[in-house]
Design a protein around this motif. Structure first.
Motif, short mmCIF file in Angstrom:
data_model
loop_
_atom_site.label_atom_id
_atom_site.label_comp_id
_atom_site.label_asym_id
_atom_site.label_seq_id
_atom_site.Cartn_x
_atom_site.Cartn_y
_atom_site.Cartn_z
N TYR A 224 0.84 -1.20 0.00
CA TYR A 224 0.00 0.00 0.00
C TYR A 224 0.87 1.24 0.00
CZ TYR A 224 -4.23 -2.69 1.15
OH TYR A 224 -5.29 -3.57 1.13
N PHE A 225 0.50 2.24 -0.84
CA PHE A 225 1.15 3.54 -0.85
C PHE A 225 0.19 4.58 -0.29
CE2 PHE A 225 3.91 2.64 -4.90
CZ PHE A 225 4.68 1.75 -4.17
N GLY A 226 0.71 5.51 0.49
CA GLY A 226 -0.11 6.60 0.99
C GLY A 226 0.75 7.75 1.45
N VAL A 227 0.16 8.94 1.53
CA VAL A 227 0.80 10.10 2.12
C VAL A 227 0.36 10.17 3.59
CG1 VAL A 227 0.92 11.33 -0.08
CG2 VAL A 227 -1.08 11.63 1.40
N PRO A 228 1.02 10.97 4.42
CA PRO A 228 0.67 10.99 5.84
C PRO A 228 -0.81 11.27 6.12
CG PRO A 228 2.80 12.00 5.54
CD PRO A 228 2.28 11.71 4.16
N THR A 229 -1.45 12.13 5.32
CA THR A 229 -2.87 12.40 5.54
C THR A 229 -3.69 11.12 5.39
OG1 THR A 229 -2.63 14.66 4.73
CG2 THR A 229 -4.85 13.75 4.77
N VAL A 230 -3.36 10.31 4.40
CA VAL A 230 -4.06 9.04 4.19
C VAL A 230 -3.86 8.13 5.40
CG1 VAL A 230 -4.14 6.94 2.79
CG2 VAL A 230 -3.93 9.18 1.68
N VAL A 251 3.64 1.78 2.85
CA VAL A 251 4.68 2.73 2.49
C VAL A 251 4.13 4.14 2.58
CG1 VAL A 251 6.34 3.44 0.74
CG2 VAL A 251 5.74 1.02 0.96
N SER A 252 4.85 5.01 3.30
CA SER A 252 4.43 6.41 3.44
C SER A 252 5.49 7.32 2.86
CB SER A 252 4.21 6.75 4.92
OG SER A 252 3.78 8.09 5.07
N GLY A 253 5.04 8.38 2.17
CA GLY A 253 5.99 9.32 1.60
C GLY A 253 5.33 10.64 1.25
N SER A 254 6.11 11.51 0.63
CA SER A 254 5.73 12.85 0.18
C SER A 254 5.77 13.89 1.29
CB SER A 254 4.35 12.88 -0.50
OG SER A 254 4.37 12.07 -1.67
#
Length: 475
Positions: A224-230, A251-254
């Motif tokens: 799973y990919f997501g940004v911190p808000t997700v 996985v978290s990024g951006s």
């Protein structure tokens, strides 16, 4: 196999499909599914219609039309200019003019002056195109424009391939995975990692349309990919979070993942999140590994082929002691080829000995682990003889139960040079925190010299159209 070798979209092999190696659910976007043969046939039909073009714009909505437009251009060797679908008039005009895009491919905004080339979902072609050279520009990705007009970042096919292979190595990403995300398809995270990654590795992709906790849980993926808000929203929805427990990696990024969110995800899912670091110009250069240590607030080690270093304002080396802050510089095979039509801006971000200056400040410990502490222009605070990263203080404050959002800046101070000031948005439903309590909270977690000298409670933080905090407006 060396990193970056083989065709860019190596899982889209017409010969393999003809031999029966189809994949019925290769790409699913917002409930619409394309098999591998659907994708090859329809995208090749797109390639036939744009093969004579040099550069085309794609209104990057999360649809299979966008997927086919991008893949068709990559098959034909045509450069794609992904355009955010919510672009304002001025931004849209700048991107089209600066990129010299010749047409819209697929959807187009109303009133456009450019010709529109349709993307037909049910058209098919089995024409074979030779693999374009690895130095061919695949994308012109536009920056967010926080320091002026957005710049067009030139990303080559070879750089993308090298970057994706390095991540497949770091995350042990294989064709056995099922990738799930709901990220925009006009930036590195959602487009390059989230679309081209599966098409190179061979793993099915499920794009949820919107990155909601329920949609993520229902997709039943392994990666799973997501940004911190997700991830913050997932962490607040215990049922959805527990629905991810059978996944392999989150996985978290951006942007930095708040430590409380990191810990809550681990508690609810049993999975320790992967954090990584990159930017449009470099793609992903740092990551924690599937087979390695994962620390909250740290983005790991260089991926395969990448080297990093820290430098102070005079260009002198900064020690890798886990505390000393320096400007982060990188080099590796996944870096960009420059800014479109801006040789001066391109030259300005490279050192004489060939390192890219990221503009971010970081610390590196003795084991090579990296922690990003912010942008050098607004997040490096020089207070009382110390060099302090705003991001570290923000992370500490976000761990306080009464804090919803925070931005830390350095304001002029006759004694300290700069004093550390925190602008805090209190959490809804909780009593407003006492400024001194927040100052003490930071002093207990970090070195005392990193504590804010002042805390100001505010109702909101100023943000630009991309949602990034505009710290220069805080004073």
């Amino acid at each position: 196999m060396s990193f970056g070798s083989l065709p860019l979209l190596r899982s889209l092999d017409p010969a393999a499909v003809a031999a029966g190696a189809d994949l019925p659910d290769a790409v699913t976007v917002d409930g619409v599914t394309l098999s591998r043969s659907d994708l090859i046939g329809a995208a090749t039909s797109v390639a036939e219609r744009v093969a004579q073009a040099r550069r085309v714009a794609v209104l990057a909505r999360p649809t299979v039309t966008t997927v086919l437009a991008v893949v068709g251009c990559l098959i034909a060797g045509v450069t794609v200019v992904p355009v955010p679908p919510d672009s304002g008039t001025a931004e849209l005009e700048h991107i089209l003019t600066d990129s010299a895009a010749q047409a819209w491919l697929g959807d187009a905004p109303e009133g456009t002056g450019l010709p529109v080339v349709p993307v037909r979902l049910h058209a098919r072609s089995w024409h074979r195109y030779p693999e374009p050279p690895s130095d061919t520009t695949a994308f012109v990705l536009y920056t967010s424009g926080t320091t002026g007009a957005p710049k067009g970042v030139l990303l080559s096919r070879g750089a993308i391939a090298a970057g994706l292979d390095a991540l497949a190595d770091a995350w042990q990403w294989t064709a056995k995975d099922v990738l799930v995300h709901g990220l925009p398809l006009f930036h590195v995270h959602g487009l390059i990692l989230g679309l081209l990654g599966p098409l190179r590795v061979g793993s099915p992709l499920i794009h949820t349309g919107k990155p909601t906790p329920d949609a993520y849980a229902a997709a039943a993926g392994t990666l799973y990919f997501g940004v911190p808000t997700v991830w913050s929203r997932v962490a607040e929805d215990a049922t959805a979070a527990k629905g991810l427990a059978d996944a392999r990696l989150l996985v978290s990024g951006s942007a930095p993942l708040p430590v409380p969110v990191f810990e809550r995800l681990r508690e609810l899912t049993g999975l320790t999140p992967i954090e990584r670091y990159g930017m449009s110009e470099t793609m992903i250069t740092l990551s924690t590994r599937a087979d390695g240590e994962r620390r909250p607030g740290w983005v790991g080690v260089p991926v395969a082929g990448v080297q990093t270093r820290l430098r102070d304002e005079a260009g002198a080396p900064v020690p890798h002691d886990g505390e000393s802050v320096g400007g982060l510089q990188v080099r590796g095979p996944m870096l960009f080829d420059g800014y479109l039509g801006r040789p001066e801006a391109t030259a300005a971000c490279w050192t004489e000995d060939g390192w890219f200056v990221t503009g971010d400040v970081a610390v590196i410990d003795a084991e090579g682990f990296h922690r990003i502490v912010g942008r050098e222009s607004v997040d490096l605070i020089k207070s009382g003889g110390f060099r302090v990263g705003a991001g570290e203080i923000e992370t500490a404050l976000l761990g306080h139960p009464q804090v919803a959002e925070v931005a830390v800046v350095g304001l002029p101070d006759a004694d300290l040079g700069q004093r550390i000031v925190a602008f805090v948005v209190p959490r809804d439903g909780a009593p407003d925190p006492l400024p001194q309590d927040l100052i003490n909270h930071v002093a207990q977690q970090l070195s005392v010299h990193k504590r804010p000298r002042e805390v100001r409670l505010v109702s909101s933080l100023p943000r630009n159209a991309m949602g990034k905090v505009q710290k220069k407006l805080l004073n």
